[in-house]
Design a protein around this motif. Structure first.
Motif, PDB file in Angstrom:
ATOM      1  N   GLY A 120      31.985  36.045  49.050  1.00 34.57           N
ATOM      2  CA  GLY A 120      31.269  35.974  47.790  1.00 34.57           C
ATOM      3  C   GLY A 120      31.843  36.873  46.709  1.00 34.57           C
ATOM      4  N   PRO A 121      31.259  36.786  45.518  1.00 31.26           N
ATOM      5  CA  PRO A 121      31.724  37.641  44.430  1.00 31.26           C
ATOM      6  C   PRO A 121      31.326  39.097  44.683  1.00 31.26           C
ATOM      7  CG  PRO A 121      29.831  36.348  43.727  1.00 31.26           C
ATOM      8  CD  PRO A 121      30.191  35.870  45.105  1.00 31.26           C
ATOM      9  N   LEU A 122      32.102  39.988  44.140  1.00 27.53           N
ATOM     10  CA  LEU A 122      31.849  41.416  44.323  1.00 27.53           C
ATOM     11  C   LEU A 122      30.593  41.863  43.590  1.00 27.53           C
ATOM     12  CD1 LEU A 122      32.936  44.043  45.526  1.00 27.53           C
ATOM     13  CD2 LEU A 122      34.366  44.298  43.499  1.00 27.53           C
ATOM     14  N   GLY A 123      30.371  41.332  42.391  1.00 27.38           N
ATOM     15  CA  GLY A 123      29.215  41.726  41.603  1.00 27.38           C
ATOM     16  C   GLY A 123      29.449  43.051  40.901  1.00 27.38           C
ATOM     17  N   ARG A 124      28.369  43.787  40.682  1.00 30.75           N
ATOM     18  CA  ARG A 124      28.443  45.076  40.000  1.00 30.75           C
ATOM     19  C   ARG A 124      27.678  46.116  40.817  1.00 30.75           C
ATOM     20  NH1 ARG A 124      30.836  45.145  35.209  1.00 30.75           N
ATOM     21  NH2 ARG A 124      31.156  43.166  34.177  1.00 30.75           N
ATOM     22  N   PRO A 125      28.060  47.384  40.696  1.00 29.96           N
ATOM     23  CA  PRO A 125      27.354  48.417  41.462  1.00 29.96           C
ATOM     24  C   PRO A 125      25.949  48.649  40.914  1.00 29.96           C
ATOM     25  CG  PRO A 125      28.949  49.432  39.972  1.00 29.96           C
ATOM     26  CD  PRO A 125      29.151  47.945  39.891  1.00 29.96           C
ATOM     27  N   ASP A 126      25.037  49.048  41.802  1.00 28.03           N
ATOM     28  CA  ASP A 126      23.675  49.382  41.390  1.00 28.03           C
ATOM     29  C   ASP A 126      23.602  50.768  40.768  1.00 28.03           C
ATOM     30  OD1 ASP A 126      22.646  46.954  42.218  1.00 28.03           O
ATOM     31  OD2 ASP A 126      22.195  47.689  44.238  1.00 28.03           O
ATOM     32  N   GLN A 132      27.927  50.963  49.398  1.00 27.83           N
ATOM     33  CA  GLN A 132      28.292  49.671  49.973  1.00 27.83           C
ATOM     34  C   GLN A 132      29.136  48.871  48.979  1.00 27.83           C
ATOM     35  OE1 GLN A 132      25.216  46.935  51.265  1.00 27.83           O
ATOM     36  NE2 GLN A 132      26.621  46.047  52.753  1.00 27.83           N
ATOM     37  N   PHE A 133      28.748  48.883  47.704  1.00 30.30           N
ATOM     38  CA  PHE A 133      29.543  48.178  46.697  1.00 30.30           C
ATOM     39  C   PHE A 133      30.954  48.753  46.639  1.00 30.30           C
ATOM     40  CE2 PHE A 133      31.486  48.223  42.532  1.00 30.30           C
ATOM     41  CZ  PHE A 133      31.550  46.868  42.238  1.00 30.30           C
ATOM     42  N   PHE A 134      31.075  50.079  46.544  1.00 31.40           N
ATOM     43  CA  PHE A 134      32.392  50.697  46.402  1.00 31.40           C
ATOM     44  C   PHE A 134      33.227  50.547  47.678  1.00 31.40           C
ATOM     45  CE2 PHE A 134      30.092  52.800  42.925  1.00 31.40           C
ATOM     46  CZ  PHE A 134      30.939  52.450  41.885  1.00 31.40           C
ATOM     47  N   ALA A 135      32.577  50.465  48.823  1.00 32.84           N
ATOM     48  CA  ALA A 135      33.298  50.211  50.068  1.00 32.84           C
ATOM     49  C   ALA A 135      33.839  48.782  50.088  1.00 32.84           C
ATOM     50  CB  ALA A 135      32.393  50.460  51.267  1.00 32.84           C
ATOM     51  N   ARG A 136      33.018  47.820  49.644  1.00 32.96           N
ATOM     52  CA  ARG A 136      33.494  46.433  49.560  1.00 32.96           C
ATOM     53  C   ARG A 136      34.656  46.327  48.569  1.00 32.96           C
ATOM     54  NH1 ARG A 136      29.459  42.724  47.708  1.00 32.96           N
ATOM     55  NH2 ARG A 136      30.731  41.087  48.587  1.00 32.96           N
ATOM     56  N   THR A 153      44.895  44.417  38.147  1.00 37.47           N
ATOM     57  CA  THR A 153      44.908  43.212  37.312  1.00 37.47           C
ATOM     58  C   THR A 153      44.580  41.975  38.137  1.00 37.47           C
ATOM     59  OG1 THR A 153      46.553  44.222  35.873  1.00 37.47           O
ATOM     60  CG2 THR A 153      46.327  41.831  35.746  1.00 37.47           C
ATOM     61  N   ASP A 154      45.192  41.861  39.298  1.00 39.33           N
ATOM     62  CA  ASP A 154      44.955  40.689  40.142  1.00 39.33           C
ATOM     63  C   ASP A 154      43.521  40.643  40.658  1.00 39.33           C
ATOM     64  OD1 ASP A 154      47.557  39.970  39.695  1.00 39.33           O
ATOM     65  OD2 ASP A 154      48.297  40.642  41.647  1.00 39.33           O
ATOM     66  N   LEU A 155      42.980  41.777  41.054  1.00 46.02           N
ATOM     67  CA  LEU A 155      41.594  41.811  41.526  1.00 46.02           C
ATOM     68  C   LEU A 155      40.632  41.535  40.370  1.00 46.02           C
ATOM     69  CD1 LEU A 155      39.694  42.185  43.906  1.00 46.02           C
ATOM     70  CD2 LEU A 155      39.734  44.648  43.484  1.00 46.02           C
ATOM     71  N   ALA A 156      40.955  42.043  39.184  1.00 47.49           N
ATOM     72  CA  ALA A 156      40.107  41.794  38.011  1.00 47.49           C
ATOM     73  C   ALA A 156      40.015  40.293  37.721  1.00 47.49           C
ATOM     74  CB  ALA A 156      40.656  42.543  36.803  1.00 47.49           C
ATOM     75  N   LYS A 157      41.145  39.600  37.803  1.00 48.54           N
ATOM     76  CA  LYS A 157      41.147  38.149  37.579  1.00 48.54           C
ATOM     77  C   LYS A 157      40.278  37.440  38.612  1.00 48.54           C
ATOM     78  CE  LYS A 157      45.714  37.879  35.488  1.00 48.54           C
ATOM     79  NZ  LYS A 157      47.122  37.508  35.702  1.00 48.54           N
ATOM     80  N   ALA A 158      40.406  37.850  39.862  1.00 47.11           N
ATOM     81  CA  ALA A 158      39.648  37.207  40.944  1.00 47.11           C
ATOM     82  C   ALA A 158      38.147  37.458  40.812  1.00 47.11           C
ATOM     83  CB  ALA A 158      40.146  37.704  42.300  1.00 47.11           C
ATOM     84  N   GLU A 159      37.779  38.633  40.285  1.00 46.27           N
ATOM     85  CA  GLU A 159      36.358  38.993  40.203  1.00 46.27           C
ATOM     86  C   GLU A 159      35.744  38.718  38.832  1.00 46.27           C
ATOM     87  OE1 GLU A 159      34.545  39.734  42.731  1.00 46.27           O
ATOM     88  OE2 GLU A 159      36.203  39.924  44.150  1.00 46.27           O
ATOM     89  N   VAL A 161      36.343  40.310  35.888  1.00 48.77           N
ATOM     90  CA  VAL A 161      36.092  41.526  35.110  1.00 48.77           C
ATOM     91  C   VAL A 161      37.421  41.988  34.509  1.00 48.77           C
ATOM     92  CG1 VAL A 161      34.112  42.242  36.514  1.00 48.77           C
ATOM     93  CG2 VAL A 161      36.398  43.062  37.107  1.00 48.77           C
ATOM     94  N   THR A 162      37.376  43.019  33.693  1.00 43.09           N
ATOM     95  CA  THR A 162      38.608  43.517  33.086  1.00 43.09           C
ATOM     96  C   THR A 162      39.352  44.438  34.056  1.00 43.09           C
ATOM     97  OG1 THR A 162      37.600  45.506  32.153  1.00 43.09           O
ATOM     98  CG2 THR A 162      37.507  43.487  30.804  1.00 43.09           C
TER      99      THR A 162
END
Length: 188
Positions: A120-126, A132-136, A153-159, A161-162
């Motif tokens: 699934g998508p990473l989403g945003r931290p709470d 858990q978010f930062f570990a993922r 850059t590559d992870l930003a495109k996949a998720e 975000v910038t």
């Protein structure tokens, strides 16, 4: 364990680590004991131009970090101070420490990420302490970094975000010990 990438030219790895019987014999000659609390390895490096071999004993320092705890230079020629200065001790220690830190961070991230950190998508931290978010994020970043010259850059495109957002998040993941310290950039 060290690799050729850990050494400046013209040094190269001959054996890393050497076989356990030879390591035990070297420790015995030096009057050292190997215990469970002091895991060590002997590695052999060689200067490609001169053929000079150096055996390095890698162990743990007082703080539990990797350190060179012994060195043996086989003869028959004596080792001069000028030649001693060329042995890349700092590069070897830094490489081993970085590898160890990356391993510890990877295990920590895997434990905190929970099952299926790549689903699934990473989403945003709470919040800044959403481990858990930062570990993922750390798990995903590490996977992308294995095959990318620009993992942020590559992870930003996949998720979606910038790249700056990924950089900010990875900085927080590093602060939490979930990613090892990064290398300084080309222009830093």
């Amino acid at each position: 364990m060290i690799s050729d990438q850990d050494l400046p030219a013209p040094w190269r790895v001959v054996a890393s680590p050497i076989d356990q019987d030879s390591a035990t014999q070297l420790d015995a000659v030096a009057g050292l004991q190997i215990g469970v609390e002091d895991p060590v390895s002997w590695d052999v490096i060689e200067h490609a131009e001169t053929g000079r071999r150096v055996m390095l004993r890698m162990g743990l320092d007082e703080a539990g970090g990797a350190a060179i705890t012994g060195m043996y230079v086989p003869g028959p020629l004596p080792l001069g101070i000028g030649e001693l200065r060329t042995i890349p001790l700092a590069a070897v220690e830094a490489a081993v420490r970085n590898r160890r830190a990356a391993g510890v961070a990877g295990v920590q991230a895997a434990l905190l990420a929970g099952p299926d950190p790549y689903d699934g998508p990473l989403g945003r931290p709470d919040g800044p302490d959403d481990t858990q978010f930062f570990a993922r994020l750390a798990m995903r970043y590490t996977r992308v970094a294995q095959s990318s010259m620009g993992p942020a850059t590559d992870l930003a495109k996949a998720e979606g975000v910038t790249p700056r957002t990924i950089q900010r998040w990875t900085a927080r993941a590093r602060e939490l010990g979930l990613l090892p310290q990064g290398r300084r950039g080309k222009y830093a």
